[in-house]
Motif scaffolding. Structure first.
Motif, short mmCIF file in Angstrom:
data_model
loop_
_atom_site.label_atom_id
_atom_site.label_comp_id
_atom_site.label_asym_id
_atom_site.label_seq_id
_atom_site.Cartn_x
_atom_site.Cartn_y
_atom_site.Cartn_z
N ALA B 142 0.84 -1.21 0.00
CA ALA B 142 0.00 0.00 0.00
C ALA B 142 0.87 1.25 0.00
O ALA B 142 0.52 2.26 -0.63
N VAL B 145 1.88 1.66 -3.54
CA VAL B 145 0.77 2.19 -4.35
C VAL B 145 0.67 3.71 -4.15
O VAL B 145 0.47 4.46 -5.09
N GLN B 149 1.97 5.78 -7.58
CA GLN B 149 0.52 5.66 -7.65
C GLN B 149 0.01 5.19 -9.00
O GLN B 149 -1.16 4.81 -9.11
N MET B 155 -0.51 -2.14 -7.32
CA MET B 155 -1.96 -2.16 -7.06
C MET B 155 -2.49 -3.59 -7.22
O MET B 155 -3.35 -4.02 -6.44
N ALA B 156 -1.95 -4.32 -8.19
CA ALA B 156 -2.40 -5.70 -8.42
C ALA B 156 -1.98 -6.62 -7.28
O ALA B 156 -2.77 -7.46 -6.82
N LEU B 158 -1.43 -5.78 -4.15
CA LEU B 158 -2.25 -5.43 -2.99
C LEU B 158 -3.66 -6.01 -3.14
O LEU B 158 -4.19 -6.65 -2.21
N THR B 159 -4.24 -5.81 -4.31
CA THR B 159 -5.61 -6.27 -4.58
C THR B 159 -5.69 -7.79 -4.50
O THR B 159 -6.65 -8.36 -3.98
N MET B 177 -6.77 -4.95 6.10
CA MET B 177 -7.25 -3.59 5.79
C MET B 177 -6.54 -2.55 6.67
O MET B 177 -6.25 -1.44 6.21
N THR B 178 -6.27 -2.92 7.92
CA THR B 178 -5.54 -2.01 8.80
C THR B 178 -4.13 -1.79 8.27
O THR B 178 -3.64 -0.64 8.22
N LEU B 180 -3.11 -2.14 5.21
CA LEU B 180 -3.25 -1.37 3.96
C LEU B 180 -3.40 0.13 4.27
O LEU B 180 -2.70 0.97 3.69
N THR B 181 -4.29 0.44 5.20
CA THR B 181 -4.53 1.86 5.53
C THR B 181 -3.28 2.50 6.10
O THR B 181 -2.92 3.63 5.73
N TRP B 184 -0.78 3.02 3.24
CA TRP B 184 -1.24 4.08 2.32
C TRP B 184 -1.00 5.47 2.93
O TRP B 184 -0.43 6.35 2.28
N LEU B 185 -1.40 5.64 4.18
CA LEU B 185 -1.24 6.95 4.82
C LEU B 185 0.25 7.29 4.99
O LEU B 185 0.66 8.44 4.78
N LYS B 188 1.63 8.33 1.59
CA LYS B 188 1.16 9.64 1.16
C LYS B 188 1.88 10.76 1.92
O LYS B 188 2.05 11.87 1.40
#
Lengths: 219, 219
Positions: B142, B145, B149, B155-156, B158-159, B177-178, B180-181, B184-185, B188
């Motif tokens: 993530a 990603v 980006q 992305m693949a 991760l998905t 999901m945790t 991933l979040t 991602w954060l 960014k």
């Protein structure tokens, strides 16, 4: 609507096939969505979801009573003050040309989970500030994954949208991931929305409803 | 390593096939990973990724110079003070029985993107505090990603992990999901890691490296 394939390998293959089918379908293909729902509703995950929801007293009571929302008079709700939940819900439904389909009483907890989530889906759209567009749907799907964390269905819908973006339109992936993160964090922070007595809240200001449910909308 | 299928529908189908193949493969199947990388490396998204990276001066310079890290003496790095990046990197590599594979000079920007990301992948693991386990990999995917980006490949990956969890092990989806979040954060917020001159940072305390790159690790 339980997946009737008892052999785990068989239903896992069936779920993968339904997932690929919905990834190849156009957005909003309800036949593909219903097939995915059927393929993702196995006994084990539904049992775990009931156990998860039963830890919240209002959700547990809703699972026991299994009451549908019943008929909703959108025109009457649209006459309420414009800051109320009822007005916002009616305005969302009317402006998007949506109709509330009153559910039949559910015969089991599993059936109630299905019908209650369908019946309240657009209320969740409204209280989470998720519009009817791609980013709004992804935000709400991630919210649902956070709230109904053991639902293969919502996880599959969310994952399908990531897959579609990476195959067909990588330039939107960034905004999809942002919507996902916002929805996930909102869903983790908010109280459990499953089984909230929405009928008693129509006349309450929507910001007061959000505040009482600890929903922090984005922007 | 460019996808040679010019017809968009053909390579999109090829990407979907590779995605399904890796979703059905065991974790860590490098043949499936390489096939996914080949299928996800189309001209358009690589062009967009170069444009994205070129907005950062150090990344743009790295793309122009295309210098590999070269041979890294892990045993020597492991002798550095234990708070340094070099020590942490060497310790990560040695304790996980990993070897740094020195890349050849890249012949093009596209080739350099591939080799640079491969060469620095484990440095990214270390500076982002992402261990070599499922949650660490998802967090780092993530992060990638967010940073790269426009990369269909990350992305693949991760998905694919979300899909595997929803089919085979829905009880881990919440932790996925945790992770991933968090990734991602972090991705960014952090500065762009692509093209950072890691060789000049081995003797710097790792917390100072993180701070200078605005990396806020979890826990």
């Amino acid at each position: 609507m339980l997946n009737s394939l008892e052999n785990p390998q068989t239903w896992q293959q069936s779920l993968l096939s339904s997932f690929v089918a919905i990834a190849e379908a156009e957005y909003g293909d309800f036949v593909a969505i219903d097939q995915l729902l059927a393929a993702s509703s196995d006994q084990k995950s539904l049992y775990l979801l009931v156990q998860h929801l039963a830890q919240y007293p209002h959700s547990k009571m809703a699972l026991a009573n299994r009451l549908p929302l019943g008929v909703i008079d959108l025109a009457a709700l649209h006459q309420l003050p414009t800051d109320t939940l009822g007005y916002h819900y009616a305005d969302h439904m009317l402006s998007n040309n949506l109709h509330h389909l009153a559910a039949q009483p559910a015969a089991s907890e599993y059936e109630f989970i299905d019908t209650h989530i369908r019946e309240t889906h657009d209320i969740w759209h409204v209280v989470t500030g998720s519009p009817i567009n791609m980013l709004g749907e992804i935000q709400l799907q991630a919210f649902c994954v956070a709230q109904l964390q053991l639902s293969r269905f919502w996880m599959a819908l969310l994952t399908k949208n990531l897959l579609k973006s990476l195959i067909h339109d990588i330039e939107v992936a960034d905004s999809y991931m942002t919507a996902l993160t916002n929805g996930w964090l909102m869903g983790k922070t908010a109280q459990c929305l499953f089984g909230v007595d929405w009928l008693s809240l129509w006349e309450t200001p929507i910001e007061q409803v959000r505040s009482s449910l600890n929903i922090h909308t984005v922007n």
